[in-house]
Scaffold this motif. Sequence first.
Motif, short mmCIF file in Angstrom:
data_model
loop_
_atom_site.label_atom_id
_atom_site.label_comp_id
_atom_site.label_asym_id
_atom_site.label_seq_id
_atom_site.Cartn_x
_atom_site.Cartn_y
_atom_site.Cartn_z
N ILE A 24 -37.73 -4.39 22.19
CA ILE A 24 -36.87 -4.71 23.21
C ILE A 24 -37.24 -5.43 24.31
O ILE A 24 -36.44 -6.29 24.87
CB ILE A 24 -36.17 -3.22 23.81
N VAL A 25 -38.63 -5.16 24.74
CA VAL A 25 -39.09 -5.96 26.01
C VAL A 25 -39.48 -7.44 25.91
O VAL A 25 -39.07 -8.27 26.46
CB VAL A 25 -40.18 -5.26 26.64
N ASN A 92 -38.63 -18.87 21.78
CA ASN A 92 -38.20 -17.88 22.66
C ASN A 92 -36.65 -17.44 22.29
O ASN A 92 -35.97 -18.23 22.00
CB ASN A 92 -38.00 -18.45 24.02
N MET A 93 -36.49 -16.00 22.13
CA MET A 93 -35.36 -15.65 21.46
C MET A 93 -34.15 -16.26 22.36
O MET A 93 -33.00 -16.33 21.73
CB MET A 93 -35.42 -14.07 21.56
N ASP A 94 -34.17 -16.33 23.74
CA ASP A 94 -32.94 -16.51 24.38
C ASP A 94 -32.51 -17.93 24.03
O ASP A 94 -31.49 -18.37 24.50
CB ASP A 94 -33.51 -16.31 26.03
N TYR B 95 -38.64 -8.94 29.61
CA TYR B 95 -37.18 -8.96 29.98
C TYR B 95 -36.77 -7.38 29.73
O TYR B 95 -37.50 -6.64 28.95
CB TYR B 95 -36.88 -10.07 28.80
N ASN B 96 -36.17 -7.06 30.47
CA ASN B 96 -35.51 -5.80 30.32
C ASN B 96 -36.58 -4.68 30.36
O ASN B 96 -36.62 -3.74 29.53
CB ASN B 96 -34.64 -5.55 29.19
N ARG B 97 -37.70 -4.84 31.22
CA ARG B 97 -38.73 -3.93 31.08
C ARG B 97 -38.26 -2.54 31.27
O ARG B 97 -38.70 -1.57 30.65
CB ARG B 97 -39.54 -4.24 32.33
N LEU B 98 -37.50 -2.09 32.45
CA LEU B 98 -37.08 -0.68 32.64
C LEU B 98 -36.30 -0.32 31.34
O LEU B 98 -36.71 0.84 30.93
CB LEU B 98 -36.38 -0.73 34.04
#
Lengths: 101, 187
Positions: A24-25, A92-94, B95-98
């Motif tokens: 996810i991160v 980079n995925m984005d 990205y979206n750490r939280l």
Amino acid sequence: MEIPLTYFLILSAMLFSIGLAIVIVKRHTIVILMGIELMLNAVNINLVAFSRNDTMLRGQSLSLFILVVAAAEAVVVLAIILLAYKHFKSVNMDDFSELHG
Amino acid sequence: MQIQYIFIIFAIMIVASALFVLWSKNVVHSAFMLFFTFIGVAGIFVFANADYLAVAQIMIYVGGILILLVFGILLTNKPNKDKIGVTNTVETTNYNRLLGGGVAILLFSGLFFVVPRIPFTRLEAHNFEQFEPLKSTVKNIGIYLITENSLPFEAIALLLFGALIGAGYIAKLTLNEETFQGKKIKK
């Protein structure tokens, strides 16, 4: 002297959660692939722990197949990443947001 | 009692290096830390009477997938020509750490509370015929691969063949102007 089954399961839960958090991160494609490998490893630990006393080795055979599928998946994903890098000049995925029909 | 401590040492090694992959921004450091995770998982396999799988784990993951990942990092990195004499680092953005951490902690706490309460009584040792002590699993895995599991075994063989051809084909596709409907590719 046997190690309780719960130890294996909690270790595997930890590894799976860390892999999910990585997927996810992170935004780098290869790091996302690393997270997927970590999750597959967690599943393998679970299967092997469950078939610990089984003389038929059902869990271990399944785990062996998962190992092979993980290898095949890594090879194909890396080929796709190389091709995407040639096109987008980025991993980079984005940046992979443009579609060509 | 001591064998549990060794198990816990392996578990700490796995979790610490996996957390390093999650924490670090440097992709190459993450790839090298993944080595310790895979070796640790092979050690855990030995604790669960899976000697063949431990060796296969080291051969496939450490010798195959990890090397492939490092090659992937090398081939998709462009050196910075403006700064000569400065170390090139391959970095990833977070990205979206939280959200990511929250989902992972939620999943882990759910499993942590549920898993120890499940009674796995069918999996206890006295429900199975016993292993002879110090017997390797290699022979049994070989027998079951070509008797009971022969269909998945053939399917895996086909999958590997397909992956081999597919990866070779995808990686050798050359991108010229015609490939993407006349659109110029930025060099």
